[in-house]
Design a protein around this motif. Structure first.
Motif, PDB file in Angstrom:
ATOM      1  N   TYR A 127      37.179  98.865  41.918  1.00 32.08           N
ATOM      2  CA  TYR A 127      35.948  99.594  42.233  1.00 32.08           C
ATOM      3  C   TYR A 127      36.216 100.708  43.245  1.00 32.08           C
ATOM      4  O   TYR A 127      35.639 101.800  43.155  1.00 32.08           O
ATOM      5  CB  TYR A 127      34.898  98.635  42.788  1.00 32.08           C
ATOM      6  CG  TYR A 127      34.154  97.843  41.736  1.00 32.08           C
ATOM      7  CD1 TYR A 127      34.318  98.091  40.379  1.00 32.08           C
ATOM      8  CD2 TYR A 127      33.258  96.831  42.105  1.00 32.08           C
ATOM      9  CE1 TYR A 127      33.632  97.377  39.417  1.00 32.08           C
ATOM     10  CE2 TYR A 127      32.565  96.107  41.156  1.00 32.08           C
ATOM     11  CZ  TYR A 127      32.746  96.377  39.808  1.00 32.08           C
ATOM     12  OH  TYR A 127      32.056  95.657  38.863  1.00 32.08           O
ATOM     13  N   PRO A 139      38.852 104.195  33.376  1.00 31.47           N
ATOM     14  CA  PRO A 139      38.058 104.846  34.427  1.00 31.47           C
ATOM     15  C   PRO A 139      36.774 104.062  34.697  1.00 31.47           C
ATOM     16  O   PRO A 139      36.230 103.393  33.811  1.00 31.47           O
ATOM     17  CB  PRO A 139      37.738 106.216  33.816  1.00 31.47           C
ATOM     18  CG  PRO A 139      37.735 105.963  32.336  1.00 31.47           C
ATOM     19  CD  PRO A 139      38.762 104.902  32.080  1.00 31.47           C
ATOM     20  N   TYR A 140      36.331 104.120  35.932  1.00 25.72           N
ATOM     21  CA  TYR A 140      35.062 103.492  36.321  1.00 25.72           C
ATOM     22  C   TYR A 140      34.107 104.608  36.730  1.00 25.72           C
ATOM     23  O   TYR A 140      34.335 105.302  37.713  1.00 25.72           O
ATOM     24  CB  TYR A 140      35.285 102.515  37.470  1.00 25.72           C
ATOM     25  CG  TYR A 140      34.051 101.734  37.858  1.00 25.72           C
ATOM     26  CD1 TYR A 140      33.405 100.906  36.946  1.00 25.72           C
ATOM     27  CD2 TYR A 140      33.541 101.812  39.153  1.00 25.72           C
ATOM     28  CE1 TYR A 140      32.292 100.188  37.302  1.00 25.72           C
ATOM     29  CE2 TYR A 140      32.425 101.090  39.527  1.00 25.72           C
ATOM     30  CZ  TYR A 140      31.798 100.279  38.600  1.00 25.72           C
ATOM     31  OH  TYR A 140      30.670  99.557  38.950  1.00 25.72           O
ATOM     32  N   ASP A 141      33.047 104.780  35.952  1.00 24.47           N
ATOM     33  CA  ASP A 141      32.183 105.950  36.107  1.00 24.47           C
ATOM     34  C   ASP A 141      31.188 105.846  37.260  1.00 24.47           C
ATOM     35  O   ASP A 141      30.589 106.854  37.644  1.00 24.47           O
ATOM     36  CB  ASP A 141      31.415 106.206  34.798  1.00 24.47           C
ATOM     37  CG  ASP A 141      32.360 106.573  33.656  1.00 24.47           C
ATOM     38  OD1 ASP A 141      33.412 107.168  33.946  1.00 24.47           O
ATOM     39  OD2 ASP A 141      32.054 106.232  32.495  1.00 24.47           O
ATOM     40  N   ASN A 142      31.007 104.629  37.801  1.00 25.15           N
ATOM     41  CA  ASN A 142      30.039 104.463  38.889  1.00 25.15           C
ATOM     42  C   ASN A 142      30.700 104.870  40.209  1.00 25.15           C
ATOM     43  O   ASN A 142      31.113 104.035  41.016  1.00 25.15           O
ATOM     44  CB  ASN A 142      29.553 103.015  38.941  1.00 25.15           C
ATOM     45  CG  ASN A 142      28.276 102.869  39.749  1.00 25.15           C
ATOM     46  OD1 ASN A 142      27.974 103.706  40.602  1.00 25.15           O
ATOM     47  ND2 ASN A 142      27.530 101.810  39.497  1.00 25.15           N
ATOM     48  N   ILE A 143      30.788 106.171  40.418  1.00 23.08           N
ATOM     49  CA  ILE A 143      31.500 106.695  41.589  1.00 23.08           C
ATOM     50  C   ILE A 143      30.831 106.275  42.895  1.00 23.08           C
ATOM     51  O   ILE A 143      31.496 106.132  43.929  1.00 23.08           O
ATOM     52  CB  ILE A 143      31.593 108.233  41.508  1.00 23.08           C
ATOM     53  CG1 ILE A 143      32.327 108.654  40.231  1.00 23.08           C
ATOM     54  CG2 ILE A 143      32.308 108.792  42.724  1.00 23.08           C
ATOM     55  CD1 ILE A 143      33.742 108.129  40.139  1.00 23.08           C
ATOM     56  N   GLN A 144      29.535 106.044  42.849  1.00 25.16           N
ATOM     57  CA  GLN A 144      28.814 105.682  44.070  1.00 25.16           C
ATOM     58  C   GLN A 144      29.341 104.365  44.647  1.00 25.16           C
ATOM     59  O   GLN A 144      29.408 104.190  45.869  1.00 25.16           O
ATOM     60  CB  GLN A 144      27.308 105.559  43.787  1.00 25.16           C
ATOM     61  CG  GLN A 144      26.453 105.318  45.029  1.00 25.16           C
ATOM     62  CD  GLN A 144      26.647 106.412  46.074  1.00 25.16           C
ATOM     63  OE1 GLN A 144      26.657 107.596  45.764  1.00 25.16           O
ATOM     64  NE2 GLN A 144      26.811 106.004  47.327  1.00 25.16           N
ATOM     65  N   GLY A 183      29.928  98.698  34.558  1.00 30.55           N
ATOM     66  CA  GLY A 183      29.569 100.109  34.629  1.00 30.55           C
ATOM     67  C   GLY A 183      28.126 100.327  35.026  1.00 30.55           C
ATOM     68  O   GLY A 183      27.820 101.158  35.890  1.00 30.55           O
ATOM     69  N   THR A 184      27.227  99.578  34.419  1.00 32.30           N
ATOM     70  CA  THR A 184      25.801  99.712  34.745  1.00 32.30           C
ATOM     71  C   THR A 184      25.440  98.948  36.004  1.00 32.30           C
ATOM     72  O   THR A 184      24.728  99.453  36.875  1.00 32.30           O
ATOM     73  CB  THR A 184      24.942  99.211  33.569  1.00 32.30           C
ATOM     74  OG1 THR A 184      25.291  99.929  32.387  1.00 32.30           O
ATOM     75  CG2 THR A 184      23.469  99.410  33.867  1.00 32.30           C
ATOM     76  N   ALA A 189      37.921 103.512  41.554  1.00 31.50           N
ATOM     77  CA  ALA A 189      37.150 103.961  40.387  1.00 31.50           C
ATOM     78  C   ALA A 189      38.006 103.948  39.120  1.00 31.50           C
ATOM     79  O   ALA A 189      37.835 104.776  38.233  1.00 31.50           O
ATOM     80  CB  ALA A 189      36.568 105.357  40.616  1.00 31.50           C
ATOM     81  N   SER A 190      38.915 102.981  39.042  1.00 33.01           N
ATOM     82  CA  SER A 190      39.759 102.837  37.854  1.00 33.01           C
ATOM     83  C   SER A 190      40.477 101.497  37.924  1.00 33.01           C
ATOM     84  O   SER A 190      40.601 100.888  38.991  1.00 33.01           O
ATOM     85  CB  SER A 190      40.781 103.971  37.747  1.00 33.01           C
ATOM     86  OG  SER A 190      41.709 103.895  38.807  1.00 33.01           O
ATOM     87  N   VAL A 196      35.753  96.627  35.624  1.00 31.52           N
ATOM     88  CA  VAL A 196      35.518  98.015  35.217  1.00 31.52           C
ATOM     89  C   VAL A 196      34.851  98.078  33.840  1.00 31.52           C
ATOM     90  O   VAL A 196      33.947  98.888  33.609  1.00 31.52           O
ATOM     91  CB  VAL A 196      36.844  98.792  35.227  1.00 31.52           C
ATOM     92  CG1 VAL A 196      36.704 100.125  34.503  1.00 31.52           C
ATOM     93  CG2 VAL A 196      37.309  99.035  36.667  1.00 31.52           C
TER      94      VAL A 196
END
Length: 326
Positions: free
Chosen positions: A231, A145-150, A88-89, A234-235, A84
């Motif tokens: 993943y 939190p993991y911002d890459n929701i996709q 992110g990118t 998302a956290s 996480v």
């Protein structure tokens, strides 16, 4: 009257029978209302399989060589936090770094076990504490939190109604492990080490290399499971799914792996994991409180442990001799 050879020799028969019995029992409890036999229940079952299956696979292989890897708990948590924080990118970067940490942790622990001739319980307990501590340091004792929701949506997107990328990947890893252990010398050496280590050495098996390799594999599988769960949710949390070792060890035992080593196969572990998944998803679908699932899981495990007891087997054999026709 003898036990049929298939039931006696095939390591996959017992967990398959357990799975069928659990499905029949829950179907009967559902009484035809359609709550249990549904696509949602099947999807939940395979999602639990994806959550814990890889940990069960790695842990089960260490049990097959008469060892035990407690560190999977810490590696699981640390890998999720690393993925996480660094993915992110690009999620592949997070995955790669997390797998490298899991592999390194397994290699170091395996090396310490064979080099210093230490027990795996003590070494991996230390590994668990170190990795758990790393997870708490990296996360500063909070949920990340993991911002890459996709990525989360992709991993949990239903495929064929009841599967997902996560569960398919777990199934693929079990298939590869089953092929390697069932069709190559690695599998024969692994069983030999768990059955009688001295005899394996005399037979030319590189026991030390196998032990290090199995622990490296276990660490990598725990790391991969931690990344997939982090993943997907998302956290990541240092305490997330900290009880992963309980269902993992239970699945291995239900699948035919013995703590005394030398028994079990990957597909049996997969079936054991599915038994737990069906119990969990089934009782949830029926609206039962969480403790019912815990009691049922404990009852099944206790029944299997009793059935595996040498004294029970000896008495069964004696009874069959008494009633068999002369």
């Amino acid at each position: 009257m003898r036990m049929p050879a298939l039931l006696r020799d095939d390591p996959h028969v017992r967990p398959l029978i357990l799975l069928v019995l659990v499905v029949v029992l829950l179907s009967a409890l559902d009484a035809g209302q359609g709550r249990f036999l549904s696509t949602a229940t099947a999807f939940t079952t395979f999602e639990m399989f994806g959550d814990t299956g890889l940990v069960a696979l790695g842990l089960g292989l260490t049990m097959m060589i008469r060892e035990f890897d407690l560190s999977v708990v810490g590696i699981f948590s640390a890998a999720g936090c690393i993925a996480v924080l660094t993915g992110g990118t690009d999620p592949w970067i997070g995955l790669g770094l997390a797998l490298a940490v899991g592999l390194l942790a397994g290699l170091v622990q395996g090396w310490l076990i064979v080099w210093l001739r230490l027990g795996s319980i003590g070494v991996t307990l230390g590994g668990m504490l170190v990795c758990s501590g790393v997870a708490y340091v990296l996360s500063e004792n909070r949920t990340l939190p993991y911002d890459n929701i996709q990525v989360a949506l992709t991993l949990t997107q239903p495929i064929a109604a009841f599967l997902s990328i996560r569960s398919l990947l777990t199934l693929a890893m079990f298939a590869v492990a089953a092929f390697v252990i069932g069709k190559t010398r690695i599998g024969r050496d692994l069983v030999a080490i768990g059955s009688e280590r001295r005899a394996a050495v005399i037979a030319g098996v590189n026991v030390d290399a196998m032990i290090v390799g199995i622990f490296a594999f276990s660490g990598t599988m725990a790391a991969l499971a931690g990344v997939l769960v982090a993943y997907s949710l998302a956290s990541a949390s240092p305490a997330g799914l900290s009880d992963v070792i309980v269902p993992a060890a239970t699945a291995a035992i239900l699948g035919g792996v013995s703590l005394s080593g030398g028994t079990g196969r990957p597909l049996g572990i997969a079936l054991g994991m599915l038994v737990l998944g069906v119990l969990h998803a089934g009782f949830n679908a029926l609206g039962a409180p969480p403790y019912v699932n815990e009691i049922a899981m404990g009852a099944v495990l206790l029944a299997v442990a009793v059935a595996d007891g040498p004294h029970l087997l000896r008495r069964v054999r004696m009874a069959t001799r008494l009633i068999s026709p002369r």
